[in-house]
Write a protein that holds these residues in place. Structure first.
Motif, mmCIF file in Angstrom:
data_model
loop_
_atom_site.group_PDB
_atom_site.id
_atom_site.type_symbol
_atom_site.label_atom_id
_atom_site.label_comp_id
_atom_site.label_asym_id
_atom_site.label_seq_id
_atom_site.Cartn_x
_atom_site.Cartn_y
_atom_site.Cartn_z
ATOM 1 N N GLU A 172 0.833 -1.205 0.000
ATOM 2 C CA GLU A 172 0.000 0.000 0.000
ATOM 3 C C GLU A 172 0.867 1.255 0.000
ATOM 4 N N LEU A 175 2.255 1.733 -3.520
ATOM 5 C CA LEU A 175 1.245 2.265 -4.436
ATOM 6 C C LEU A 175 1.111 3.776 -4.282
ATOM 7 N N GLU A 235 -3.758 -8.571 -7.250
ATOM 8 C CA GLU A 235 -4.649 -7.420 -7.077
ATOM 9 C C GLU A 235 -3.839 -6.130 -6.944
ATOM 10 N N TYR A 236 -2.745 -6.216 -6.210
ATOM 11 C CA TYR A 236 -1.828 -5.072 -6.045
ATOM 12 C C TYR A 236 -1.167 -4.697 -7.369
ATOM 13 N N GLN A 238 -2.253 -5.191 -10.385
ATOM 14 C CA GLN A 238 -3.228 -4.611 -11.302
ATOM 15 C C GLN A 238 -3.397 -3.114 -11.031
ATOM 16 N N LYS A 239 -3.366 -2.729 -9.773
ATOM 17 C CA LYS A 239 -3.441 -1.314 -9.412
ATOM 18 C C LYS A 239 -2.160 -0.583 -9.809
ATOM 19 N N ASN A 241 -0.178 -1.196 -12.224
ATOM 20 C CA ASN A 241 0.012 -1.135 -13.667
ATOM 21 C C ASN A 241 -0.330 0.239 -14.259
ATOM 22 N N LYS A 242 -1.283 0.936 -13.663
ATOM 23 C CA LYS A 242 -1.717 2.206 -14.259
ATOM 24 C C LYS A 242 -0.679 3.316 -14.096
ATOM 25 N N TYR A 243 0.344 3.085 -13.277
ATOM 26 C CA TYR A 243 1.393 4.088 -13.098
ATOM 27 C C TYR A 243 2.634 3.772 -13.935
ATOM 28 N N GLU A 426 -5.808 -6.962 -17.782
ATOM 29 C CA GLU A 426 -6.793 -6.523 -16.794
ATOM 30 C C GLU A 426 -7.853 -7.588 -16.506
#
Length: 453
Positions: A172, A175, A235-236, A238-239, A241-243, A426
């Motif tokens: 966390e 992220l 799950e982590y 996947q989050k 990836n957008k950065y 995704e």
């Protein structure tokens, strides 16, 4: 070029190789026909190849004039493919590097020669505990690490300092840091390498180790790809990836180092002291220093105790099929002599860290100009070793050196498919983990390693 052999073909083709082992020979005497000692290794940088040629090879050929040494520098992937083909054909090199996750499989087939006498000669108590027993089976040593190179996250430390953020400890935390360092349209927070070996084997092993998981159940060897440790990691990811930059899965490890050095990304997930060379070559003037670039420990998952990353350090191995095993061991004695070994380690300072504890704080070793300038990177690695922050490449726990199927799991592409489908595609993490679990169970069953009911 060596013909490519599948890992399944290799398992079949080498089943009886142990019985064909050659007897050791005395070193060749003067006047005999010149013979060729085949030495394969993974240090491909030109200065390292030249140093080996000018030091260890030169001395060996002076001492044993009946021999010429032919060294081949091969990348990880090339080494594994070529080596499996050579073993299947019954003509491996006399001496080679091995990735630690391959060793148990080869030992199980009776293809490795023990090297206890060499280990004692080098100084068993002086070899660092992080590497000493990686190739220790049935009370004998079957390998010795050529050098230690820690891997970790490399960051633009100045950017994090400007944000007033602490080093992350958890998924966390990481992220939040990655989001904070992302500057839309100018800079991405993070980049990972897209090669299958890294995204489908090296990093997943780290994620499992950092989140209380493992490749397989310790007793039954049943894969754990759909366990909580892996699913929560997916799950982590996947989050995360957008950065990262679009198309990162098609980029190579060295591309990520260039991206960090030129300011396109704030952090790279796979780094080692080789990164320093890229920084000094490509970073803007006035930024090629440890004030701007620093290593960072990897974060832990919700079920983990501490973040774990890979210790890059292939081991030297001599095969039962090696043509000149005695001479191979003599070559290693020369290679590890203090004079030659220091020069070898200095070809890629800090990344080629000596395996000998007595050399880690040796003034002559630490006196190299790059180590003096980037001393914080050396100290970071020593700290990580003392805290147990590193495991060998592809290991999810220390006892993974006993698993005889890690090389086959890596080659199957099962885990690489899982990671890419979740991060880039995704797709649902749990559904993809279940699919990978089924494939992994089928693979181990086919290989004869099923212990679960």
């Amino acid at each position: 070029m060596a013909k490519t052999t599948t890992r399944r073909q290799f398992l079949i083709g080498t089943a009886g190789a142990a019985g064909a082992a050659l007897l050791g020979r005395a070193p060749t005497a003067r006047g005999q026909q010149v013979r060729e000692l085949q030495v394969w290794h993974t240090e491909v940088e030109p200065q390292t190849v030249k140093t080996i040629q000018d030091t260890s090879i030169a001395e060996f050929e002076r001492k044993f004039p009946g021999f010429k040494v032919r060294q081949q520098a091969l990348g990880w992937g090339d080494l594994n493919t070529k080596l499996l083909a050579a073993l299947a054909a019954g003509s491996p090199p006399d001496l080679t590097h091995l990735n630690p996750f391959m060793t148990a499989s080869l030992w199980k087939k009776g293809l490795l020669r023990p090297m206890d006498e060499l280990i004692r000669a080098l100084g068993e108590k002086d070899i660092h505990e992080a590497t000493l027993k990686l190739q220790f089976f049935d009370g004998k040593y079957y390998g010795v690490t050529h050098a230690m190179g820690a891997t970790y996250i490399a960051e633009r430390r100045d950017l994090r300092a400007q944000k007033g953020l602490k080093a992350p400890e958890t998924y966390e935390d990481f992220l939040k840091l990655t989001a904070a360092l992302t500057d839309d349209g100018k800079r991405h927070g993070l980049q990972m390498p897209g090669e299958k070996l890294y995204i489908g084997f090296v990093h997943p092993a780290e994620w499992l180790a950092s989140n209380g998981g493992s490749w397989v159940d310790a007793k039954t060897w049943r894969p754990q790809l759909n366990g909580r440790a892996m699913v929560s990691t997916l799950e982590y990811l996947q989050k995360l990836n957008k950065y990262m930059p679009a198309g990162w899965s098609g980029q190579r490890y060295l591309d990520t180092l260039a991206a960090l050095s030129t300011g396109k990304v704030a952090m790279v997930y796979l780094s080692g002291a080789r990164t320093i060379g890229y920084i000094e070559r490509y970073a803007p003037e006035g930024m090629r220093d440890p004030e701007h670039f620093q290593p960072m420990f990897k974060p832990r998952g919700p079920s983990g105790q501490k973040g774990i990353s890979a210790l890059d350090g292939e081991n030297w191995a001599v095969f039962t099929q090696s043509k000149y095993p005695n001479e191979a061991f003599e070559f290693l004695r020369i290679f590890y002599s203090r004079e030659h070994y220091l020069k070898y380690c200095h070809t890629v300072p800090i990344h080629l860290t000596p395996i000998f504890k007595s050399m880690l704080n040796d003034p002559e070793y630490l006196g190299h100009p790059r180590i003096q300038k980037w001393r914080t990177w050396h100290d970071f690695m020593v700290t990580g070793l003392s805290q147990g922050r590193f495991l060998p490449i592809g290991f999810s726990r220390p006892d993974d050196n006993l698993l005889p199927f890690l090389a086959e799991l890596d080659g199957s592409g099962i885990v690489a498919d899982l990671i890419v489908e979740v991060m880039v595609g995704e797709k649902n993490p749990k559904a993809e983990a279940d699919r990978a679990q089924k494939r992994a169970e089928e693979l181990l069953t086919q290989l004869g390693f099923k212990r679960w009911s």
